[in-house]
Design a protein around this motif. Structure first.
Motif, PDB file in Angstrom:
ATOM      1  N   ASP A 232       0.810  -1.216   0.000  1.00 57.35           N
ATOM      2  CA  ASP A 232       0.000   0.000   0.000  1.00 57.35           C
ATOM      3  C   ASP A 232       0.846   1.271   0.000  1.00 57.35           C
ATOM      4  O   ASP A 232       0.344   2.347  -0.298  1.00 57.35           O
ATOM      5  CB  ASP A 232      -0.972  -0.011   1.178  1.00 57.35           C
ATOM      6  N   LYS A 233       2.133   1.159   0.323  1.00 57.07           N
ATOM      7  CA  LYS A 233       3.025   2.315   0.256  1.00 57.07           C
ATOM      8  C   LYS A 233       3.649   2.465  -1.136  1.00 57.07           C
ATOM      9  O   LYS A 233       4.498   3.327  -1.344  1.00 57.07           O
ATOM     10  CB  LYS A 233       4.137   2.195   1.303  1.00 57.07           C
ATOM     11  N   GLY A 234       3.253   1.624  -2.079  1.00 55.32           N
ATOM     12  CA  GLY A 234       3.726   1.756  -3.455  1.00 55.32           C
ATOM     13  C   GLY A 234       5.124   1.222  -3.694  1.00 55.32           C
ATOM     14  O   GLY A 234       5.825   1.675  -4.574  1.00 55.32           O
ATOM     15  N   ARG A 235       5.527   0.217  -2.920  1.00 52.29           N
ATOM     16  CA  ARG A 235       6.868  -0.340  -3.067  1.00 52.29           C
ATOM     17  C   ARG A 235       6.889  -1.647  -3.843  1.00 52.29           C
ATOM     18  O   ARG A 235       7.926  -2.295  -3.938  1.00 52.29           O
ATOM     19  CB  ARG A 235       7.486  -0.562  -1.691  1.00 52.29           C
ATOM     20  N   ILE A 236       5.736  -2.052  -4.384  1.00 51.23           N
ATOM     21  CA  ILE A 236       5.669  -3.318  -5.124  1.00 51.23           C
ATOM     22  C   ILE A 236       5.074  -3.074  -6.507  1.00 51.23           C
ATOM     23  O   ILE A 236       4.044  -2.412  -6.648  1.00 51.23           O
ATOM     24  CB  ILE A 236       4.817  -4.367  -4.371  1.00 51.23           C
ATOM     25  N   LYS A 237       5.749  -3.612  -7.522  1.00 50.46           N
ATOM     26  CA  LYS A 237       5.232  -3.558  -8.894  1.00 50.46           C
ATOM     27  C   LYS A 237       4.995  -4.986  -9.363  1.00 50.46           C
ATOM     28  O   LYS A 237       5.784  -5.880  -9.089  1.00 50.46           O
ATOM     29  CB  LYS A 237       6.238  -2.878  -9.826  1.00 50.46           C
ATOM     30  N   ILE A 238       3.893  -5.176 -10.078  1.00 53.69           N
ATOM     31  CA  ILE A 238       3.565  -6.467 -10.664  1.00 53.69           C
ATOM     32  C   ILE A 238       3.550  -6.277 -12.178  1.00 53.69           C
ATOM     33  O   ILE A 238       2.759  -5.473 -12.691  1.00 53.69           O
ATOM     34  CB  ILE A 238       2.202  -6.984 -10.163  1.00 53.69           C
ATOM     35  N   ASN A 239       4.447  -6.972 -12.853  1.00 58.30           N
ATOM     36  CA  ASN A 239       4.609  -6.836 -14.303  1.00 58.30           C
ATOM     37  C   ASN A 239       4.784  -5.366 -14.697  1.00 58.30           C
ATOM     38  O   ASN A 239       4.223  -4.897 -15.675  1.00 58.30           O
ATOM     39  CB  ASN A 239       3.433  -7.464 -15.049  1.00 58.30           C
ATOM     40  N   GLY A 240       5.536  -4.616 -13.894  1.00 60.55           N
ATOM     41  CA  GLY A 240       5.842  -3.220 -14.194  1.00 60.55           C
ATOM     42  C   GLY A 240       4.781  -2.216 -13.771  1.00 60.55           C
ATOM     43  O   GLY A 240       4.957  -1.025 -13.931  1.00 60.55           O
ATOM     44  N   VAL A 241       3.662  -2.685 -13.222  1.00 57.70           N
ATOM     45  CA  VAL A 241       2.571  -1.801 -12.797  1.00 57.70           C
ATOM     46  C   VAL A 241       2.486  -1.812 -11.279  1.00 57.70           C
ATOM     47  O   VAL A 241       2.573  -2.869 -10.655  1.00 57.70           O
ATOM     48  CB  VAL A 241       1.222  -2.276 -13.397  1.00 57.70           C
ATOM     49  N   LEU A 242       2.297  -0.643 -10.679  1.00 58.16           N
ATOM     50  CA  LEU A 242       2.184  -0.534  -9.234  1.00 58.16           C
ATOM     51  C   LEU A 242       1.063  -1.436  -8.726  1.00 58.16           C
ATOM     52  O   LEU A 242      -0.041  -1.420  -9.269  1.00 58.16           O
ATOM     53  CB  LEU A 242       1.891   0.925  -8.870  1.00 58.16           C
ATOM     54  N   GLY A 243       1.351  -2.242  -7.700  1.00 55.61           N
ATOM     55  CA  GLY A 243       0.360  -3.181  -7.183  1.00 55.61           C
ATOM     56  C   GLY A 243      -0.105  -2.804  -5.795  1.00 55.61           C
ATOM     57  O   GLY A 243       0.620  -2.198  -5.026  1.00 55.61           O
ATOM     58  N   LYS A 244      -1.352  -3.160  -5.490  1.00 60.77           N
ATOM     59  CA  LYS A 244      -1.901  -2.975  -4.145  1.00 60.77           C
ATOM     60  C   LYS A 244      -1.928  -4.334  -3.464  1.00 60.77           C
ATOM     61  O   LYS A 244      -1.772  -5.366  -4.105  1.00 60.77           O
ATOM     62  CB  LYS A 244      -3.329  -2.438  -4.225  1.00 60.77           C
ATOM     63  N   SER A 245      -2.191  -4.335  -2.160  1.00 63.30           N
ATOM     64  CA  SER A 245      -2.226  -5.597  -1.425  1.00 63.30           C
ATOM     65  C   SER A 245      -3.341  -6.518  -1.919  1.00 63.30           C
ATOM     66  O   SER A 245      -3.234  -7.733  -1.827  1.00 63.30           O
ATOM     67  CB  SER A 245      -2.405  -5.336   0.066  1.00 63.30           C
ATOM     68  N   SER A 246      -4.387  -5.948  -2.498  1.00 63.20           N
ATOM     69  CA  SER A 246      -5.521  -6.753  -2.959  1.00 63.20           C
ATOM     70  C   SER A 246      -5.390  -7.204  -4.413  1.00 63.20           C
ATOM     71  O   SER A 246      -6.267  -7.900  -4.921  1.00 63.20           O
ATOM     72  CB  SER A 246      -6.811  -5.954  -2.800  1.00 63.20           C
ATOM     73  N   THR A 247      -4.298  -6.850  -5.075  1.00 61.03           N
ATOM     74  CA  THR A 247      -4.101  -7.229  -6.475  1.00 61.03           C
ATOM     75  C   THR A 247      -4.047  -8.744  -6.611  1.00 61.03           C
ATOM     76  O   THR A 247      -3.380  -9.419  -5.833  1.00 61.03           O
ATOM     77  CB  THR A 247      -2.783  -6.627  -7.008  1.00 61.03           C
ATOM     78  N   ASP A 248      -4.773  -9.288  -7.607  1.00 53.90           N
ATOM     79  CA  ASP A 248      -4.759 -10.732  -7.847  1.00 53.90           C
ATOM     80  C   ASP A 248      -3.530 -11.118  -8.656  1.00 53.90           C
ATOM     81  O   ASP A 248      -3.277 -10.541  -9.710  1.00 53.90           O
ATOM     82  CB  ASP A 248      -6.013 -11.162  -8.617  1.00 53.90           C
ATOM     83  N   LEU A 249      -2.807 -12.109  -8.167  1.00 48.61           N
ATOM     84  CA  LEU A 249      -1.627 -12.609  -8.874  1.00 48.61           C
ATOM     85  C   LEU A 249      -2.002 -13.806  -9.726  1.00 48.61           C
ATOM     86  O   LEU A 249      -2.939 -14.530  -9.414  1.00 48.61           O
ATOM     87  CB  LEU A 249      -0.561 -13.048  -7.872  1.00 48.61           C
ATOM     88  N   LYS A 250      -1.237 -14.009 -10.789  1.00 47.93           N
ATOM     89  CA  LYS A 250      -1.398 -15.174 -11.659  1.00 47.93           C
ATOM     90  C   LYS A 250      -0.039 -15.837 -11.806  1.00 47.93           C
ATOM     91  O   LYS A 250       0.988 -15.233 -11.496  1.00 47.93           O
ATOM     92  CB  LYS A 250      -1.921 -14.745 -13.025  1.00 47.93           C
ATOM     93  N   LEU A 251      -0.015 -17.069 -12.287  1.00 49.78           N
ATOM     94  CA  LEU A 251       1.249 -17.753 -12.531  1.00 49.78           C
ATOM     95  C   LEU A 251       2.082 -16.957 -13.528  1.00 49.78           C
ATOM     96  O   LEU A 251       1.538 -16.347 -14.458  1.00 49.78           O
ATOM     97  CB  LEU A 251       1.005 -19.163 -13.060  1.00 49.78           C
ATOM     98  N   ASN A 252       3.382 -16.971 -13.352  1.00 47.94           N
ATOM     99  CA  ASN A 252       4.364 -16.278 -14.197  1.00 47.94           C
ATOM    100  C   ASN A 252       4.343 -14.762 -14.081  1.00 47.94           C
ATOM    101  O   ASN A 252       5.024 -14.093 -14.851  1.00 47.94           O
ATOM    102  CB  ASN A 252       4.239 -16.696 -15.675  1.00 47.94           C
ATOM    103  N   ASP A 253       3.579 -14.207 -13.139  1.00 46.63           N
ATOM    104  CA  ASP A 253       3.659 -12.763 -12.890  1.00 46.63           C
ATOM    105  C   ASP A 253       5.040 -12.437 -12.334  1.00 46.63           C
ATOM    106  O   ASP A 253       5.640 -13.241 -11.623  1.00 46.63           O
ATOM    107  CB  ASP A 253       2.592 -12.318 -11.881  1.00 46.63           C
ATOM    108  N   GLN A 254       5.527 -11.250 -12.654  1.00 48.49           N
ATOM    109  CA  GLN A 254       6.817 -10.795 -12.160  1.00 48.49           C
ATOM    110  C   GLN A 254       6.573  -9.740 -11.088  1.00 48.49           C
ATOM    111  O   GLN A 254       5.900  -8.753 -11.339  1.00 48.49           O
ATOM    112  CB  GLN A 254       7.620 -10.215 -13.327  1.00 48.49           C
ATOM    113  N   ILE A 255       7.112  -9.963  -9.894  1.00 51.12           N
ATOM    114  CA  ILE A 255       6.914  -9.055  -8.763  1.00 51.12           C
ATOM    115  C   ILE A 255       8.238  -8.373  -8.447  1.00 51.12           C
ATOM    116  O   ILE A 255       9.256  -9.037  -8.295  1.00 51.12           O
ATOM    117  CB  ILE A 255       6.436  -9.822  -7.508  1.00 51.12           C
ATOM    118  N   GLU A 256       8.193  -7.052  -8.357  1.00 47.07           N
ATOM    119  CA  GLU A 256       9.381  -6.262  -8.010  1.00 47.07           C
ATOM    120  C   GLU A 256       9.104  -5.578  -6.671  1.00 47.07           C
ATOM    121  O   GLU A 256       8.170  -4.799  -6.552  1.00 47.07           O
ATOM    122  CB  GLU A 256       9.609  -5.226  -9.109  1.00 47.07           C
ATOM    123  N   ILE A 257       9.911  -5.896  -5.654  1.00 45.82           N
ATOM    124  CA  ILE A 257       9.688  -5.382  -4.302  1.00 45.82           C
ATOM    125  C   ILE A 257      10.890  -4.549  -3.878  1.00 45.82           C
ATOM    126  O   ILE A 257      12.027  -4.988  -4.004  1.00 45.82           O
ATOM    127  CB  ILE A 257       9.503  -6.531  -3.289  1.00 45.82           C
TER     128      ILE A 257
END
Length: 90
Positions: free
Chosen positions: A24-49
């Motif tokens: 929620d502080k904006g420190r995580i990106k999923i596939n290059g897009v800013l993610g929230k804690s409620s974002t749904d992940l899928k297989l092969n997603d790339q997470i940047e923390i």
């Protein structure tokens, strides 16, 4: 699966409230897009923390509702792990 739950179950982040706060502080990106804690992940997603001065990039390999400590690392693959300088942080 929700991002915060995945981070806890895979033991990338030890506790779910901490995972939620980091997301929620904006420190995580999923596939290059800013993610929230409620974002749904899928297989092969790339997470940047971003942890302070460290940038960790992982790929989602498995999703489980619970796992043993020794099996948790099989849920993801570390793509990169590097130190970042203070002036490189967003």
């Amino acid at each position: 699966m929700r991002l915060d739950k995945y981070l806890k179950v895979s033991r990338i982040i030890k506790r779910r409230p901490v995972a939620k706060e980091v997301a929620d502080k904006g420190r995580i990106k999923i596939n290059g897009v800013l993610g929230k804690s409620s974002t749904d992940l899928k297989l092969n997603d790339q997470i940047e923390i971003r942890f302070g001065n460290k940038l960790l990039t992982v790929r989602v390999l498995e999703m489980k509702d619970s796992t043993k400590k020794e099996d948790a690392q099989k849920m993801y693959e570390i793509l990169s792990e590097k130190r970042i300088k203070a002036d490189e942080q967003e």
